[in-house]
Design a protein around this motif. Sequence first.
Motif, short mmCIF file in Angstrom:
data_model
loop_
_atom_site.label_atom_id
_atom_site.label_comp_id
_atom_site.label_asym_id
_atom_site.label_seq_id
_atom_site.Cartn_x
_atom_site.Cartn_y
_atom_site.Cartn_z
N PHE A 181 34.94 41.39 39.97
CA PHE A 181 35.61 40.36 40.76
C PHE A 181 34.80 39.08 40.58
N ALA A 182 35.19 38.30 39.57
CA ALA A 182 34.44 37.10 39.21
C ALA A 182 34.74 35.93 40.14
N THR A 183 35.84 36.02 40.87
CA THR A 183 36.22 34.95 41.79
C THR A 183 36.68 35.53 43.12
N LYS A 184 36.66 34.70 44.13
CA LYS A 184 37.13 35.10 45.46
C LYS A 184 38.60 35.51 45.40
N GLU A 185 39.38 34.78 44.61
CA GLU A 185 40.82 35.06 44.49
C GLU A 185 41.08 36.43 43.86
N SER A 186 40.25 36.82 42.91
CA SER A 186 40.45 38.11 42.24
C SER A 186 40.14 39.29 43.15
N ALA A 187 39.46 39.03 44.27
CA ALA A 187 39.03 40.11 45.17
C ALA A 187 40.06 40.44 46.25
N GLU A 188 41.21 39.82 46.21
CA GLU A 188 42.21 40.03 47.27
C GLU A 188 42.61 41.50 47.48
N GLN A 189 42.64 42.30 46.40
CA GLN A 189 43.05 43.70 46.51
C GLN A 189 41.90 44.66 46.78
N SER A 190 40.69 44.12 46.99
CA SER A 190 39.53 44.95 47.24
C SER A 190 38.89 44.58 48.58
N PRO A 191 39.08 45.43 49.61
CA PRO A 191 38.47 45.11 50.91
C PRO A 191 36.95 44.91 50.82
N PHE A 192 36.27 45.72 50.02
CA PHE A 192 34.81 45.62 49.89
C PHE A 192 34.42 44.26 49.30
N ALA A 193 35.01 43.91 48.15
CA ALA A 193 34.68 42.64 47.50
C ALA A 193 35.12 41.45 48.35
N LYS A 194 36.28 41.56 48.97
CA LYS A 194 36.80 40.47 49.79
C LYS A 194 35.83 40.14 50.92
N GLU A 195 35.27 41.18 51.54
CA GLU A 195 34.28 40.96 52.61
C GLU A 195 33.00 40.32 52.08
N LEU A 196 32.56 40.74 50.89
CA LEU A 196 31.36 40.14 50.29
C LEU A 196 31.56 38.65 50.02
#
Length: 183
Positions: free
Chosen positions: A31-46
């Motif tokens: 997940f190189a960007t905040k936008e790409s993390a939308e489908q990942s709760p873990f990455a989205k929180e980070l």
Amino acid sequence: MTINVYTEQTPNPATMKFMVNKLLINGSEDFATKESAEQSPFAKELFKFNFVNGVFFASNFVTITKTEDAEWADIEPILKEFVKGAVESEYKIKEVTSDEAPAFEGTDLEIKIQQILHDYVRPAVEQDGGAISYKSFDEGVVTVELRGSCSGCPSSTITLKSGIQNLLQRMVPEVKEVVSEAL
């Protein structure tokens, strides 16, 4: 199960590897960007931390890229605590297919290159908090994609040319060069 989090520096000074004593994912997710993390709760929180600039998951670790103005001494304890809590709470990482039996495609030569990358290169790259994936082979040039801590790492060019390219040229004489596809 008690979750333990250990940190390891990577060759990329902007990234830190947060290892846990539990399998997080089969394969890897970048997940190189905040936008790409939308489908990942873990990455989205980070990405809610204003000093997080990239997130990469593989096997039992998450590699976090920080912003330029952040100092690891200040943010490492915060991130360690967050990762521990997220793993204990079983935050979801985007589901991926298992990496156990990779399906290689292409000509016999392309399959041989993919097998070498999987067996010899992938474990070393993962140890540094990154991942490598095969993209193509055309007229002697192997194109790969480097992710995680390898993406933007100052020593990734050396790894690519001195390590991966030399290995592939020794094992597959048809390989003339290895290049990395820009993300």
